[in-house]
Design a protein around this motif. Structure first.
Motif, PDB file in Angstrom:
ATOM      1  N   TYR A 293     -24.439   8.501  27.864  1.00  0.00           N
ATOM      2  CA  TYR A 293     -25.399   9.323  27.487  1.00  0.00           C
ATOM      3  C   TYR A 293     -24.917  10.488  26.891  1.00  0.00           C
ATOM      4  O   TYR A 293     -25.162  11.055  25.819  1.00  0.00           O
ATOM      5  N   ALA A 294     -24.162  11.294  27.781  1.00  0.00           N
ATOM      6  CA  ALA A 294     -24.012  12.799  27.503  1.00  0.00           C
ATOM      7  C   ALA A 294     -23.075  12.584  26.145  1.00  0.00           C
ATOM      8  O   ALA A 294     -23.357  13.610  25.283  1.00  0.00           O
ATOM      9  N   TYR A 295     -21.987  11.979  26.165  1.00  0.00           N
ATOM     10  CA  TYR A 295     -21.022  11.953  25.084  1.00  0.00           C
ATOM     11  C   TYR A 295     -21.799  11.620  23.942  1.00  0.00           C
ATOM     12  O   TYR A 295     -21.514  12.278  22.508  1.00  0.00           O
ATOM     13  N   VAL A 296     -22.367  10.431  23.854  1.00  0.00           N
ATOM     14  CA  VAL A 296     -22.970   9.875  22.516  1.00  0.00           C
ATOM     15  C   VAL A 296     -24.102  10.962  22.193  1.00  0.00           C
ATOM     16  O   VAL A 296     -24.304  11.116  20.993  1.00  0.00           O
ATOM     17  N   THR A 297     -24.955  11.343  22.861  1.00  0.00           N
ATOM     18  CA  THR A 297     -25.813  12.404  22.383  1.00  0.00           C
ATOM     19  C   THR A 297     -25.108  13.725  21.772  1.00  0.00           C
ATOM     20  O   THR A 297     -25.463  14.336  20.913  1.00  0.00           O
TER      21      THR A 297
END
Length: 207
Positions: free
Chosen positions: A114-118
């Motif tokens: 979630y953190a990296y894609v966002t």
């Protein structure tokens, strides 16, 4: 600072593209569709849009994209700040079971995804906003019709070379804007749908 910034951006981009193809159990998606068909359709749709938008981006389109991406960046930054505590809660059990260890690992893996894609989506949104700056400033004719150009190698002169480079820059700008807009749409759908599925799984664990 610029070197560190570049290093951080490159890390986010590489990790996001890797993690998008991995599930919460660290199992990679090696399907033919994911590895070949999806990138192929992405490029085909981009080229098709380029052909349809032969005169580039209209003023209304630029205003819409600018306002939409600005709102999206703000929402994603807010979501990114509060995401880790919401998605990853380490087990408080002194002697966690194998199932609890698995859930803990899945929560941690999803938090990373979630953190990296966002973060990647925020970066390419800002990149698009930078790319369309010439359209908003009207530095030169950005509504140039690339479909009407014909290149004749027999009549190469200073003007034709200048025209070629201008056409190349316009094509590159339009291609990157459309390509990354599609990427943002895909990433947003991925983040929202995966978040709902992950939260549903957490609810079912506690039910």
């Amino acid at each position: 600072m610029s070197l560190k910034l570049t290093k951080h951006i490159v890390t986010v981009v590489k990790e996001a593209n890797k993690l998008k193809n991995i599930d919460v159990n660290n199992t990679p998606d090696k399907s033919f569709f994911n590895r070949f068909l999806r990138p192929f359709f992405h490029i085909v749709l981009t080229l098709l849009a380029l052909y349809i938008l032969e005169k580039g981006f209209s003023e209304k389109f630029i205003d819409f994209i600018t306002s939409s991406l600005s709102i999206l960046v703000g929402l994603f930054i807010t979501a990114l700040i509060f995401s880790f505590d919401k998605f990853y809660e380490q087990s408080q059990s002194k002697n966690p079971t194998s199932r609890e260890k698995l859930w803990d690992k899945q929560d941690f893996n999803y938090s990373k995804i979630y953190a990296y894609v966002t973060g990647y989506t925020i970066i390419i949104s800002i990149f698009i906003l930078i790319l369309i700056v010439p359209n908003t400033l009207e530095l030169y004719n950005m509504s140039f019709n690339l479909n009407e150009l014909e290149f004749n190698f027999k009549d190469i002169n200073k003007e034709s070379i200048t025209l070629f480079f201008k056409a190349f820059l316009l094509f590159s700008q339009r291609f990157l804007v459309i390509y990354y807009l599609l990427e943002i749409v895909v990433n947003t759908l991925f983040v929202v749908s995966s978040m709902i599925n992950h939260m549903r799984a957490k609810i079912e664990r506690n039910s």
